[in-house]
Enzyme design. Structure first.
Site, PDB file in Angstrom:
ATOM      1  N   GLN A 135       0.862  -1.177   0.000  1.00 34.90           N
ATOM      2  CA  GLN A 135       0.000   0.000   0.000  1.00 34.90           C
ATOM      3  C   GLN A 135       0.900   1.229   0.000  1.00 34.90           C
ATOM      4  OE1 GLN A 135      -3.657  -0.567  -0.002  1.00 34.90           O
ATOM      5  NE2 GLN A 135      -2.662  -2.442  -0.733  1.00 34.90           N
ATOM      6  N   GLY A 142     -11.782   2.197   4.168  1.00 30.42           N
ATOM      7  CA  GLY A 142     -10.832   1.420   3.380  1.00 30.42           C
ATOM      8  C   GLY A 142      -9.918   2.280   2.522  1.00 30.42           C
ATOM      9  N   HIS A 143      -8.989   1.623   1.855  1.00 32.55           N
ATOM     10  CA  HIS A 143      -8.008   2.365   1.058  1.00 32.55           C
ATOM     11  C   HIS A 143      -8.651   3.045  -0.156  1.00 32.55           C
ATOM     12  CE1 HIS A 143      -6.819  -1.665  -1.124  1.00 32.55           C
ATOM     13  NE2 HIS A 143      -8.097  -1.451  -1.164  1.00 32.55           N
ATOM     14  N   ASN A 144      -8.116   4.191  -0.491  1.00 35.90           N
ATOM     15  CA  ASN A 144      -8.515   4.970  -1.676  1.00 35.90           C
ATOM     16  C   ASN A 144      -9.894   5.590  -1.547  1.00 35.90           C
ATOM     17  OD1 ASN A 144      -6.161   3.714  -2.777  1.00 35.90           O
ATOM     18  ND2 ASN A 144      -7.423   2.048  -3.512  1.00 35.90           N
TER      19      ASN A 144
END
Lengths: 336, 336, 336
Positions: free
Chosen positions: A187, A228-230
């Protein structure tokens, strides 16, 4: 912890207006809800549905809208303002200033671990046992309570409040399935948090996979939320406790998500979308509005019967169609 | 943070194959999604549904499967490999090695509290403010971020990654009701975590009541997950954020659970069972497959009407039966 | 970790009764479930549904109710008691005393940060890296594991157990919307926790807005639970993992909430209300009983069809009504 009513009204007048009817020398010793307020307490009527409580309240003074001015004056002192709940919010802020400060009013608590490569604004406060990794940035007047982790290269804007246990910048949940195992996708993004953001206890915001996870200005996140990511959350959006937002979802500005709601990954929510508690957003929502999806609660025995029928629902629908066709046919038999 | 394209392909060739078409001297400065990639970026096409983005992408090079080789070559450099997403995962790992390390690259951070009776492999890394109680064991090359608790006698295998705020080995939730109060059942088991397990921020895994809670090799747990006592999770199973697994549940290998899913206690899930987000597993599932249970989201007004009807569903089913019986009877009246 | 059977029965006799049939000199080396118990293990039959396991069990001794005395004696030693599960709970407590203590048996771990204005009873134990702010109070014999925050003026009663990562007294989620932004309502209340309360890992209990959030005696909270501001939880109520209780909800005594259940704000639940896992309480419940609301899980393909029909349900209901009206009319045509 006591303020003259006149001092309260005077302090807020320039900021939010508001007019006092009654004796400004009354000493206020507490802020209270209408139903438990006593003679030296200041209360408020935020919604007409609580108006029955107004006449009965023992409050020394009540903050009301112009529509309730007469009713309020009839029972004692009152402050009249266009938006009583907002006025009340301002009173709580004034009240807070009269209280003893918590211990962590030092700039950086000696037990906090701040990387030499982190940048903390001199007006920010970093509480006990926080961890700021290299490249972390904390803006002006932001306050981190205790036991918070700000990961590498993650940034927090000005005037933010982060409560204890928050984790900013843990790895997003990214794996490529290959030959039956999960191969880690490193990540490589970070987290960027705007100004005036508040983040509740033990809430987590993951770093982006390639680009950054973004929380815009004025966003309010309650406790135990997973971002969560993004993910991108638009300005002034508020998420209640236990919400989960999966990776790469984009939530608009001025949205609200009720407690325990889930937003699936890669979806887009327009501005001004309101999701009820515990609802699952399974597709993008492009139109502002109020959306809900939850099974209605019922006595367990009734639920059991109805839930069993839910599993027959498609079948029931077909049977209704067959009945309709039959009746239509009976009424209009084909010519012989 | 820049790598020659040829260097990337060369470094991965022995590991995962992959063939470069184009100029290996192109300098790659970032990894990016197709839609935001620029001329010095490396991107990937992981799924045919994004193929429209391929032609439009400004990426300097794209990782594609053989089926898209011609399309990709037509627009510029490409790397052709059987599994582009897996290849991309490997590229992220390579890329990570070029980045500055986080601060906690020491073996055991001086602020961590490691019991003299804990055993930490010399290659493991224990981050700031972690607590390892007596009998805790951490395997080779495992990395604990910051503020993690590993309880008494709990073990973590090799190459595991635990993110900040994780709690391993808190007491399971066990009480015997007696005369209106809850009598505590002491939790005498521990937690055993296999190799190559990743555990997200603020996730909790409780110790077993009598035996151990077991997380097998290659399991991936996202953030804010609750794993109850005596749970057994099979190898290479992945759980998304906010999942709750109640006590004594047994989940097979190669399963996936979507975000916010709940598994009730004492159930068994076979291998290769996939549970959709926010679904509640109320009975054991013995057959591999994809299972779902969530109320579809709708505009609130429509939901209100349909939810009201759900509470009438068993009644509606009976009325359909009555209609069917009536029509059957009308068509075939009993002999007089 | 070995106790003579006779010693176990003797130690508990005064407390909970129980009569041994068999050889008191048998050395017990572990407590085990029936299905995995071995010859030196003590097990228990808590529910008649597991009676098939009784005859097959290899346990050296089994705790049973009088109804199973003969069956149990036929296979070996047994302890007969009115409430085997409660007896077993007491055995686990006895067993615990024979085990090595965890490290944090000091009064206040040197790494804990306890405000000089906090009051910790001399018999309480405060684990590593806990933070107790000014005005925090911890009662007699209470145990705080590691990395716990107790906010300003928040109180914990006697004999409580708080697991790692708990946050007591973060700000409640209170904001007044004004001109498109959220104005913070300072949270001026605290948290009051009674005696004999257990709180699971990473669980959060917010401070009240004006008055206190209250957790009464004997309440048991599992991991990753969110308790909003001003909530009141009655005595001996138990909440399973991942539950969320929104602000100002009042939950009665002797209630249970299953894992992942959500209670909306400002609701009231009577005593002895039991909510199934993952159910959403959307209105007050004034009658003791068992309540459920969850979409039944199914194979995904079946779910898709049924979920689509759910969105037509109100329409289907109208069509059934129309069919009924049609048939009624056909059978009883209006007089000409």
């Amino acid at each position: 912890m006591a303020l003259r009513l006149g001092a309260i009204v005077g302090a807020l007048e320039g900021l939010v207006g508001g007019r006092l009817y009654g004796n400004g020398d009354l000493v206020i010793t507490a802020l209270s809800p209408l139903d438990s307020a006593q003679a030296q307490h200041l209360s408020f009527l935020s919604h007409p549905k609580y108006q029955n409580q107004l006449a009965l309240s023992q409050a020394g003074c009540v903050i009301v809208s112009p529509a309730f001015k007469d009713l309020a004056k009839a029972r004692g002192a009152c402050i009249v303002t266009e938006d009583p709940y907002y006025y009340f919010a301002r009173v709580t802020q004034l009240w807070r200033q009269t209280l003893p400060k918590p211990d962590n009013t030092v700039h950086i608590h000696p037990s906090a671990l701040v990387s030499p490569q982190a940048v903390v604004h001199p007006s920010a406060r970093i509480g006990p046992l926080c961890v700021l990794e290299n490249g972390a940035v904390i803006g002006a007047n932001s306050v981190l309570a205790s036991r918070i982790t700000i990961g590498q290269n993650c940034g927090v804007g000005d005037r933010c409040i982060l409560h204890s246990g928050v984790v900013i910048g843990a790895d997003g949940f990214g794996f490529a399935p290959h030959a039956g195992v999960w191969e880690k996708i490193e990540q490589l993004g970070a987290v960027r948090i705007g100004h005036d953001v508040e983040i509740g206890a033990n809430t987590c915001i993951d770093r982006g996979a390639l680009q950054d996870t973004v929380i815009e200005d004025g966003v309010k996140l309650d406790n135990l939320i997973q971002i969560g990511h993004n993910v991108h959350i638009g300005a002034h959006t508020a998420l209640a406790g236990c919400v989960g937002v999966a990776g790469s979802a984009t939530i608009g500005a001025h949205c609200t998500l009720g407690g325990g709601a889930i937003v699936l990954g890669h979806l887009t929510l327009a501005d001004h979308v309101h999701i009820s508690a515990a609802s699952v957003v399974t597709h993008s929502i492009h139109k502002a509005g109020h959306y809900t999806g939850m099974f209605p609660i019922d006595e367990n025995a009734a639920w059991e019967k109805n839930a069993a029928s839910v599993k027959q629902l498609s079948n029931l629908r077909n049977r209704i169609r067959a009945l309709e066709a039959h009746i239509k046919h009976a009424n209009h038999p084909p010519s012989p």
